[in-house]
Enzyme design. Structure first.
Site, PDB file in Angstrom:
ATOM      1  N   ASP A  27       0.803  -1.228   0.000  1.00  0.00           N
ATOM      2  CA  ASP A  27       0.000   0.000   0.000  1.00  0.00           C
ATOM      3  C   ASP A  27       0.833   1.274   0.000  1.00  0.00           C
ATOM      4  OD1 ASP A  27      -2.244  -1.608   0.084  1.00  0.00           O
ATOM      5  OD2 ASP A  27      -2.469  -1.469   2.261  1.00  0.00           O
ATOM      6  N   ARG A  81     -14.671  -0.114 -25.256  1.00  0.00           N
ATOM      7  CA  ARG A  81     -15.266  -0.336 -23.942  1.00  0.00           C
ATOM      8  C   ARG A  81     -14.606   0.576 -22.907  1.00  0.00           C
ATOM      9  NH1 ARG A  81     -13.912  -5.866 -22.929  1.00  0.00           N
ATOM     10  NH2 ARG A  81     -15.816  -6.467 -24.051  1.00  0.00           N
ATOM     11  N   ARG A 117     -17.159  -2.165 -18.008  1.00  0.00           N
ATOM     12  CA  ARG A 117     -16.913  -3.344 -17.183  1.00  0.00           C
ATOM     13  C   ARG A 117     -15.915  -3.007 -16.075  1.00  0.00           C
ATOM     14  NH1 ARG A 117     -20.786  -4.388 -19.342  1.00  0.00           N
ATOM     15  NH2 ARG A 117     -21.351  -6.144 -20.677  1.00  0.00           N
ATOM     16  N   HIS A 143      -6.134  -9.942  -4.793  1.00  0.00           N
ATOM     17  CA  HIS A 143      -4.905 -10.403  -4.164  1.00  0.00           C
ATOM     18  C   HIS A 143      -3.797 -10.759  -5.145  1.00  0.00           C
ATOM     19  CE1 HIS A 143      -7.682 -10.620  -0.793  1.00  0.00           C
ATOM     20  NE2 HIS A 143      -6.627 -10.586  -0.018  1.00  0.00           N
TER      21      HIS A 143
END
Length: 320
Positions: free
Chosen positions: A128, A163, A244, A250
């Site tokens: 992080d 998309r 989408r 993970h």
């Protein structure tokens, strides 16, 4: 004088944790110390799952992802009686000090032990990059490359089908991983805890892009900010463009650590042991301007703040 040290990995795993453990073990043995590995973090410490480590214990570990010592979430460590049992187990093995590799929750455990008079050193191990007092955490840059690779693949298919793709990136309350991946991956939009989510503005920007001939777009967003599948439906309904969401999850934590993380982890493991040998306890290790540094772990948790990346957010805005 420190003669025996323990090492554990705690919280979410991060690429490079094994390299850090290796750095601790090899340095400790070179310094004439005994070193003990604690399995499954603070949980294993309380359950006395502690074993002596030798040089061969960490052979061929520098390139392995995850943590061979194992890790576990253990919120019960907040309780004084639980920590007293942990310290009793450390003393049973005559372990004089502990090196903890992990994120902010792991640091909090080390802080609590420090406040009880037990010397600890914290090494920042989390993808992080949300630890104060260091420019980089162990595992962050490897995870960043994993995210960029995923974004590159999404761009291939998004452009083929005209998309809009939303990619959810880890980071919890820190947007570093999302921001850097968005810049490196050429994402059209970036949404982090630092920027906040303005759905109306986002949809308007997408519509403006479509009006200008934009055929596809990728939106990078930090986890926990919103339901990305619901957001995708809203965008599709408002823009008429197929949308989408992809949750990387993970997969961002796994894989072999890159060269930078292997070197960083090795340096930090080495440095942490030397701090203990020099008589320092209650410290956390960081890297700032390419130099290893150490801070008071209590001060780091309670008072230090990570610098804002305003310049990079400005770059991202101008590039998108």
């Amino acid at each position: 004088m420190v003669k025996k040290i323990g090492v554990l990995t705690s919280g979410g795993d991060a690429p490079g944790m094994n390299a850090a453990v290796r750095g601790v073990v090899r340095t400790a043995l070179t310094q004439g110390l005994e070193v003990f590995g604690i399995h499954d973090g603070y949980l294993g410490l309380v359950e006395d799952r502690i074993e002596k480590l030798e040089r061969h214990s960490v052979s061929d570990m520098i390139n392995r992802g995850g943590t061979f010592l194992g890790s576990a979430r253990f919120p019960e460590f907040k309780e004084v009686a639980v920590r007293e049992k942990a310290i009793a187990n450390l003393k049973k093995h005559d372990i004089d000090a502990l090196i903890v590799i992990g994120g902010d929750g792991s640091y909090m455990g080390a802080k609590k032990l420090t406040e009880m008079g037990y010397p600890c050193i914290g090494l920042p191990g989390t993808i992080d990059n949300d630890i104060a007092g260091t420019d980089y955490t162990i595992g962050y840059l490897t995870a960043l490359n994993t995210v960029i690779d995923a974004i590159d693949r999404l761009r291939d298919t998004s452009s083929s089908h005209q998309r809009i793709s939303i990619v959810e990136v880890m980071g919890r309350h820190c947007g570093d991983l999302t921001l850097m991946a968005a810049i490196a991956g050429g994402c059209e939009y970036v949404i982090t805890p630092e920027t906040g989510l303005n759905k109306e503005a986002l949809i308007q920007n997408i519509q403006d892009g479509i009006a200008k001939g934009k055929k596809h777009a990728i939106i990078a967003i930090t986890e926990l900010m919103t339901d990305v599948n619901a957001l995708a439906k809203e965008i599709e309904a408002e823009t008429g463009r197929e949308t989408r969401a992809t949750v990387l999850g993970h997969i961002q934590r796994g894989g072999q650590p890159g060269a930078f993380d292997r070197i960083l982890a090795s340096r930090m493991g080495n440095y942490g042991v030397k701090l203990l040998v020099e008589g320092h306890g209650g410290r956390c290790v960081g890297i700032q301007n390419e130099q290893l540094v150490h801070h008071d772990i209590i001060d780091a948790i309670e008072n230090m703040r990570r610098p804002e990346k305003l310049e990079l957010y400005k770059v991202a805005e101008e590039l998108f």
